[in-house]
Design an enzyme around this catalytic site. Sequence first.
Site, PDB file in Angstrom:
ATOM      1  CG  ASN A  41      -1.897   1.119   1.277  1.00 47.92           C
ATOM      2  OD1 ASN A  41      -1.759   2.112   0.572  1.00 47.92           O
ATOM      3  ND2 ASN A  41      -2.900   0.987   2.126  1.00 47.92           N
TER       4      ASN A  41
ATOM      5  CE  LYS B  39      -0.822   2.421   6.412  1.00 50.78           C
ATOM      6  NZ  LYS B  39      -2.270   2.546   6.711  1.00 50.78           N
TER       7      LYS B  39
ATOM      8  NE  ARG C 277      -5.604   2.758  -0.605  1.00 53.70           N
ATOM      9  CZ  ARG C 277      -5.387   3.954  -0.083  1.00 53.70           C
ATOM     10  NH1 ARG C 277      -4.195   4.236   0.432  1.00 53.70           N
ATOM     11  NH2 ARG C 277      -6.331   4.858  -0.062  1.00 53.70           N
TER      12      ARG C 277
ATOM     13  CG  HIS D 149     -11.464   5.894   2.413  1.00 55.57           C
ATOM     14  ND1 HIS D 149     -11.974   7.128   2.758  1.00 55.57           N
ATOM     15  CD2 HIS D 149     -10.126   5.977   2.583  1.00 55.57           C
ATOM     16  CE1 HIS D 149     -10.991   7.929   3.129  1.00 55.57           C
ATOM     17  NE2 HIS D 149      -9.863   7.256   3.023  1.00 55.57           N
TER      18      HIS D 149
ATOM     19  CG  HIS E  65     -12.286   5.003   6.379  1.00 57.28           C
ATOM     20  ND1 HIS E  65     -11.718   3.747   6.426  1.00 57.28           N
ATOM     21  CD2 HIS E  65     -11.253   5.873   6.261  1.00 57.28           C
ATOM     22  CE1 HIS E  65     -10.401   3.857   6.334  1.00 57.28           C
ATOM     23  NE2 HIS E  65     -10.103   5.145   6.232  1.00 57.28           N
TER      24      HIS E  65
ATOM     25  N   GLY F 188     -10.304   9.006   9.592  1.00 55.90           N
ATOM     26  CA  GLY F 188      -8.884   8.990   9.879  1.00 55.90           C
ATOM     27  C   GLY F 188      -8.254  10.229   9.278  1.00 55.90           C
TER      28      GLY F 188
ATOM     29  N   GLY G  68      -7.411  10.468   6.316  1.00 58.90           N
ATOM     30  CA  GLY G  68      -8.339  10.535   5.200  1.00 58.90           C
ATOM     31  C   GLY G  68      -9.686  10.098   5.741  1.00 58.90           C
TER      32      GLY G  68
ATOM     33  NE  ARG H  29      -6.538  13.665   1.772  1.00 56.92           N
ATOM     34  CZ  ARG H  29      -6.818  12.378   1.618  1.00 56.92           C
ATOM     35  NH1 ARG H  29      -7.675  12.006   0.679  1.00 56.92           N
ATOM     36  NH2 ARG H  29      -6.270  11.473   2.397  1.00 56.92           N
TER      37      ARG H  29
ATOM     38  N   GLY I 106      -8.702   5.202  11.964  1.00 56.11           N
ATOM     39  CA  GLY I 106      -7.944   5.548  13.165  1.00 56.11           C
ATOM     40  C   GLY I 106      -8.710   6.397  14.157  1.00 56.11           C
ATOM     41  CB  ILE I 107     -10.592   9.585  13.904  1.00 53.99           C
ATOM     42  CG1 ILE I 107      -9.316  10.382  13.633  1.00 53.99           C
ATOM     43  CG2 ILE I 107     -11.545  10.397  14.770  1.00 53.99           C
ATOM     44  CD1 ILE I 107      -9.544  11.643  12.808  1.00 53.99           C
ATOM     45  N   GLY I 108     -12.201   6.917  14.020  1.00 50.78           N
ATOM     46  CA  GLY I 108     -13.467   6.234  14.300  1.00 50.78           C
ATOM     47  C   GLY I 108     -13.328   5.102  15.295  1.00 50.78           C
TER      48      GLY I 108
ATOM     49  CG  ASN J 291      -7.957   4.073  18.001  1.00 55.64           C
ATOM     50  OD1 ASN J 291      -7.922   3.068  18.699  1.00 55.64           O
ATOM     51  ND2 ASN J 291      -7.462   4.108  16.777  1.00 55.64           N
TER      52      ASN J 291
ATOM     53  CD  GLU K 183      -7.479   0.695   3.825  1.00 55.62           C
ATOM     54  OE1 GLU K 183      -8.225   1.568   3.358  1.00 55.62           O
ATOM     55  OE2 GLU K 183      -6.296   0.903   4.161  1.00 55.62           O
TER      56      GLU K 183
END
Length: 396
Positions: A8, A15, A94, A182, A209, A211, A213, A242, A329-331, A333, A380
């Site tokens: 990725n 990644k 990806r 995504h 989703h 994060g 992004g 963004r 990541g945000i959703g 944590n 992913e």
Amino acid sequence: MVHALTLNAGSSSLKFGLFELGDGRGDPTPRILGEIDRIGSQPHMRATREDGSVLSDAPLPAEDAADHAGALARALDLIARERPHAQLRAVGHRVVHGGPEHAAPARLTPEVLADLATLEPLAPLHQPHNLAGVRAALAAFPDAVQVACFDTAFHRHHPWVNDTFALPRAYYDKGVRRYGFHGLSYDYISGRLAEIAPHLHSGRVIVAHLGNGASMCGMIGGRSIASTMGFSALDGLPMGTRSGQLDPGVVLYLMEQEGMSVAEISDLLYRKSGLLGLSGLSNDMRRLEEADTDAAREAIAYFVFRIRRELGALAAALGGLDALVFCGGIGENSVLIRHKVCEGMGWIGLELDDARNARGETLVSTDLSRVRVLVIPTDEEIVIARAARDMLGRVG
């Protein structure tokens, strides 16, 4: 044992994962998962084994990861030391943009690679780096089956009204349309929801989703009906750096009145806006939550406002709502963001259980909430590994 490599590639990161494919009756098994970030400047590699033990967590010499080919070589060195007998037969990539034609993973032939290169203007900050990772892997593993997994593919079944803009029809035919992104994350969440809550999977679900992004997707029966992202990965929610949704008149103003070039506007919208631009502090939600500044609080408030606004819009597109899923990541944590998004949403049938939310349980809505609220970590890499395994099985 036969293995697949997942890659990725981002603008300055790579990644990677090594998956054991087994007998094909179960999911591929992750053996090594890692990431090299800050490629070209101050590269750093972190990698773990399947049990979570750390293989590497150290900076790399800048010359060792000056580009994606160098970063891939360093990742392969680590894999070779840890798994010297791995038989690498497939590589899954990806790729952010598959255009209007690619609705499923595709084997990367020279013709497909050339086709994907023509899409670089549609995703200028993602597609070139994705394809750089592909070319590096083709050079490293010329005999392996190489597979592209597209972030846009999951959304290719949208109704036409969710796929178009109100521009002359000729532009739609040229590819100026809403693609959504995504998709690998949404694909995983759809499949996971079918496993743990099939009654919800078959209904009307919004997945957030969230994060660096960020986007949201409305699904019916596990299929994408509408997405907050459109022609590019700029649209919809504000993100780490963004802008998210923006009146196109602002772009005209920046060109005509501020005298900004295309490159300068692109840099502004992709790299200097979003949470970073609003807060003047950081694109990291953790830092913003900890900061005691008005600008940080306002950045969070705007992020939440846009999520709630899109939640209502997507529910309208779906004709109702049965479940809301947080991932990213945000959703996954941020207890605070989940709380703020759900607060006062009883009118749509949604009621958060604050204790469950604080504990980070899978189900975080109350027992009386008509709309179920779940937290499901996304993956992913396993979606890419499955596609690589399946393609390898087809081509032998």
